[in-house]
Design a protein around this motif. Structure first.
Motif, short mmCIF file in Angstrom:
data_model
loop_
_atom_site.label_atom_id
_atom_site.label_comp_id
_atom_site.label_asym_id
_atom_site.label_seq_id
_atom_site.Cartn_x
_atom_site.Cartn_y
_atom_site.Cartn_z
N LYS A 35 0.83 -1.21 0.00
CA LYS A 35 0.00 0.00 0.00
C LYS A 35 0.86 1.26 0.00
N LYS A 36 2.03 1.18 0.68
CA LYS A 36 2.90 2.35 0.79
C LYS A 36 4.35 1.90 0.79
N ILE A 37 5.15 2.57 -0.06
CA ILE A 37 6.57 2.25 -0.22
C ILE A 37 7.37 3.54 -0.12
N ILE A 38 8.48 3.50 0.61
CA ILE A 38 9.41 4.63 0.66
C ILE A 38 10.65 4.25 -0.12
N ASP A 39 11.03 5.10 -1.07
CA ASP A 39 12.27 4.93 -1.84
C ASP A 39 13.27 5.95 -1.30
N ILE A 40 14.33 5.47 -0.69
CA ILE A 40 15.32 6.33 -0.05
C ILE A 40 16.44 6.63 -1.05
N GLY A 41 16.72 7.91 -1.25
CA GLY A 41 17.75 8.31 -2.21
C GLY A 41 17.25 8.12 -3.63
N SER A 42 16.10 8.65 -3.91
CA SER A 42 15.40 8.36 -5.16
C SER A 42 15.64 9.38 -6.26
N GLY A 43 16.72 10.10 -6.20
CA GLY A 43 16.99 11.19 -7.12
C GLY A 43 16.96 10.86 -8.59
N ILE A 92 15.93 10.82 5.98
CA ILE A 92 15.09 9.71 6.41
C ILE A 92 14.90 9.72 7.92
N ASP A 93 15.80 10.36 8.66
CA ASP A 93 15.65 10.45 10.12
C ASP A 93 14.40 11.22 10.53
N ASN A 94 13.82 11.99 9.61
CA ASN A 94 12.62 12.78 9.92
C ASN A 94 11.34 11.96 9.90
N PHE A 95 11.41 10.72 9.47
CA PHE A 95 10.22 9.88 9.40
C PHE A 95 10.01 9.14 10.71
N HIS A 96 8.85 9.36 11.30
CA HIS A 96 8.48 8.67 12.53
C HIS A 96 7.04 8.18 12.40
N ASN A 97 6.79 7.02 12.93
CA ASN A 97 5.43 6.48 13.00
C ASN A 97 4.74 6.34 11.66
N PHE A 98 5.49 6.07 10.63
CA PHE A 98 4.89 5.80 9.32
C PHE A 98 4.60 4.31 9.20
N LEU A 99 3.44 3.98 8.73
CA LEU A 99 3.11 2.60 8.44
C LEU A 99 3.49 2.34 6.98
N ILE A 100 4.61 1.67 6.79
CA ILE A 100 5.17 1.45 5.47
C ILE A 100 5.29 -0.04 5.23
N ASP A 101 4.94 -0.47 4.03
CA ASP A 101 5.10 -1.88 3.67
C ASP A 101 6.53 -2.22 3.30
N HIS A 102 7.20 -1.33 2.57
CA HIS A 102 8.57 -1.59 2.13
C HIS A 102 9.40 -0.31 2.11
N PHE A 103 10.64 -0.41 2.56
CA PHE A 103 11.66 0.60 2.36
C PHE A 103 12.55 0.06 1.26
N ILE A 104 12.81 0.85 0.23
CA ILE A 104 13.65 0.39 -0.87
C ILE A 104 14.69 1.45 -1.21
N SER A 105 15.73 1.03 -1.89
CA SER A 105 16.73 1.94 -2.40
C SER A 105 17.42 1.24 -3.57
N TYR A 106 17.74 2.01 -4.60
CA TYR A 106 18.36 1.44 -5.80
C TYR A 106 19.47 2.39 -6.23
N PHE A 107 20.68 1.94 -6.17
CA PHE A 107 21.82 2.79 -6.51
C PHE A 107 22.32 2.44 -7.90
N ILE A 108 22.53 3.48 -8.71
CA ILE A 108 23.12 3.26 -10.03
C ILE A 108 24.38 4.09 -10.17
#
Length: 108
Positions: A35-43, A92-108
């Motif tokens: 339902k909800k995904i966070i992509d960290i470093g998604s530039g 990402i340290d600013n995120f608290h109490n989020f109900l997230i299904d997946h944290f993802i990151s993809y580096f190229i």
């Protein structure tokens, strides 16, 4: 075209962009029930943009701290994705109490 002026992708990464997109498409299949995904470093927009296009019912939160990359994400959002991607210039340290299904990151 955008990459020529902002250097979102390195030349080597840009030459393999098709491969990176295919990787993101495979990831979409793995997280399709989310339902909800966070992509960290998604530039670069990978995988957040590809996931948002494929998983229209999933909320994608694209976390990026570099303003030039966030501008790129916002430009893509305006042209391709209307509702299910949110961009934040945050640590990402600013995120608290989020109900997230997946944290993802993809580096190229």
């Amino acid at each position: 075209k955008y990459n020529e002026t902002t250097n979102i992708y390195s030349k080597n990464a840009y030459e393999k962009l098709d491969e990176h997109i295919m990787d993101c498409m495979q990831l979409a299949d793995l997280v399709k029930e989310s339902k909800k995904i966070i992509d960290i470093g998604s530039g670069s927009g990978l995988p957040s943009v590809i996931l948002a296009i494929i998983l229209k019912e999933t909320t994608i939160i694209a976390v990026e701290s570099k303003s030039r990359k966030t501008k790129f994400l916002n430009a893509i959002k305006k042209k391709l994705i209307k509702n299910n991607i949110n961009n934040f210039i945050l640590n990402i340290d600013n995120f608290h109490n989020f109900l997230i299904d997946h944290f993802i990151s993809y580096f190229i």
